[in-house]
Write a protein that holds these residues in place. Structure first.
Motif, mmCIF file in Angstrom:
data_model
loop_
_atom_site.group_PDB
_atom_site.id
_atom_site.type_symbol
_atom_site.label_atom_id
_atom_site.label_comp_id
_atom_site.label_asym_id
_atom_site.label_seq_id
_atom_site.Cartn_x
_atom_site.Cartn_y
_atom_site.Cartn_z
ATOM 1 N N GLN A 153 59.164 80.326 110.320
ATOM 2 C CA GLN A 153 60.072 79.566 109.458
ATOM 3 C C GLN A 153 59.366 79.224 108.161
ATOM 4 O O GLN A 153 58.359 78.533 108.146
ATOM 5 C CB GLN A 153 60.548 78.286 110.151
ATOM 6 N N ASN A 154 59.925 79.744 107.051
ATOM 7 C CA ASN A 154 59.333 79.544 105.731
ATOM 8 C C ASN A 154 59.833 78.227 105.132
ATOM 9 O O ASN A 154 61.032 78.056 104.902
ATOM 10 C CB ASN A 154 59.702 80.725 104.826
ATOM 11 N N ARG A 155 58.923 77.317 104.857
ATOM 12 C CA ARG A 155 59.298 76.015 104.296
ATOM 13 C C ARG A 155 59.132 75.950 102.781
ATOM 14 O O ARG A 155 59.359 74.914 102.172
ATOM 15 C CB ARG A 155 58.452 74.920 104.951
ATOM 16 N N ASN A 164 57.051 90.405 109.447
ATOM 17 C CA ASN A 164 56.224 89.215 109.204
ATOM 18 C C ASN A 164 56.406 88.626 107.804
ATOM 19 O O ASN A 164 55.705 87.712 107.418
ATOM 20 C CB ASN A 164 54.746 89.535 109.426
ATOM 21 N N GLN A 165 57.376 89.171 107.042
ATOM 22 C CA GLN A 165 57.669 88.639 105.712
ATOM 23 C C GLN A 165 58.935 87.798 105.790
ATOM 24 O O GLN A 165 59.975 88.260 106.275
ATOM 25 C CB GLN A 165 57.848 89.790 104.711
ATOM 26 N N GLY A 176 62.896 79.480 102.776
ATOM 27 C CA GLY A 176 63.787 78.661 103.595
ATOM 28 C C GLY A 176 64.394 79.362 104.799
ATOM 29 O O GLY A 176 65.257 78.795 105.482
ATOM 30 N N LYS A 177 63.964 80.586 105.096
ATOM 31 C CA LYS A 177 64.561 81.367 106.190
ATOM 32 C C LYS A 177 63.675 81.380 107.436
ATOM 33 O O LYS A 177 62.502 81.040 107.410
ATOM 34 C CB LYS A 177 64.798 82.809 105.726
ATOM 35 N N LYS A 178 64.294 81.839 108.541
ATOM 36 C CA LYS A 178 63.578 82.063 109.797
ATOM 37 C C LYS A 178 63.561 83.556 110.088
ATOM 38 O O LYS A 178 64.506 84.267 109.740
ATOM 39 C CB LYS A 178 64.255 81.336 110.960
ATOM 40 N N GLU A 179 62.517 84.006 110.747
ATOM 41 C CA GLU A 179 62.392 85.437 111.043
ATOM 42 C C GLU A 179 61.606 85.631 112.330
ATOM 43 O O GLU A 179 60.525 85.062 112.493
ATOM 44 C CB GLU A 179 61.675 86.146 109.898
#
Length: 290
Positions: A78-80, A106-107, A111-114
């Motif tokens: 999760q990119n914060r 892994n990119q 604000g998204k989840k992956e």
């Protein structure tokens, strides 16, 4: 006046007894803690939630994928931040050997989840001639060329489901009845045992299980290995057991007959000194054929 002196004396005795009792309880607590921290299973340093300031990384599971012939770490990222961030791990330390890691998805956009995965391939393990007994990996959150944060985690073999399906899995962990488990060091916060030995493809494989409960990292070096007819060459990478962690150190040597005598040195690299020296006798009967 006499009664007052008696009262003061009684209070003094009670306080003294209380202090002794507290000291006894404290001593017991320290003893109990020392016993717990000497357990190998508590030194794997495994936890599921990593990083967190810029990217939250949660390890969802570890598995052996027979189709891909790889040990896989699955994670949710999760990119914060407000920019695209990448989470990488260039290699895994397996028994001290650097094994390359391939990352998928892994990119992560702002604000998204992956869901991501990190793969340690069997072919890479075989190329390094090393068995898989769990891994230590450092994950880095990267934005462009900038490392935002990083964290190292230990991934013990029991966490990997279906690991027994791989021909590269460390046999000593799978077949506990074959483990030697011969303790040869147990002092100064260091615990080391001869865990397993086997002969495979004309190679002697020697595995030491080392637990370091000191406050500094220790490098484990097999400085010499001797057979009845002379010295035997030993191959191993730089193997460092971090403070508070355990590790299986794997050593390779040409297969020989008879008993072997190993000289082992533990170096405290942070203080540039020898921490401890010891010797270990490995019997011919210790070696299993696989």
């Amino acid at each position: 006046m006499k009664k007052l002196m008696i009262s003061v004396l009684m209070v003094g005795i009670m306080l003294s007894g209380c202090q002794q009792k507290c000291a006894t309880i404290k001593k017991k607590a320290i003893t109990s803690e020392a016993t717990v921290t000497n357990d190998f299973h508590l030194a794997d340093n495994y936890h599921e939630d990593l990083l967190g300031k810029y990217v939250q990384m949660h390890i969802t599971s570890c598995d052996y994928d027979q189709t891909q012939k790889a040990f896989v770490i699955y994670a949710q990222l999760q990119n914060r931040t407000k920019e695209t961030v990448q989470v990488t791990s260039s290699y895994a330390l397996v028994h001290g050997y650097q094994i390359p890691v391939k990352a998928n998805h892994n990119q992560v956009k702002a604000g998204k989840k992956e869901p991501a995965s990190f793969l340690i391939y069997e072919k890479a393990l075989k190329k390094a001639n090393v068995t898989f007994g769990g891994a230590s990996m450092t994950f880095r959150a990267i934005k462009g060329a900038q490392v935002l944060e990083k964290e190292t985690v230990g991934l013990p073999l029991p966490k990997f489901h279906h690991a027994d399906q791989s021909s590269c899995t460390y046999v000593g962990n799978n077949q506990s009845e074959k483990r030697i488990n011969r303790l040869f060091v147990n002092k100064k916060g260091l615990k080391a045992s001869l865990d397993y030995c086997c002969q495979n493809d004309a190679v002697d494989r020697i595995y030491l299980r080392v637990m370091n409960t000191t406050s500094h990292n220790l490098q484990v070096v097999m400085t010499s290995l001797k057979a009845a007819n002379g010295a035997v060459s030993v191959k191993a990478p730089v193997q460092i057991v971090e403070a508070g962690n355990s590790m299986i150190c794997e050593y390779h040597a040409p297969a020989t007959l008879g008993d072997l005598k190993a000289s082992i040195t533990f170096y405290d690299n942070s203080h540039h000194r020898v921490f401890m020296k010891t010797t270990l006798t490995i019997k011919q009967r210790d070696f299993k054929s696989i």
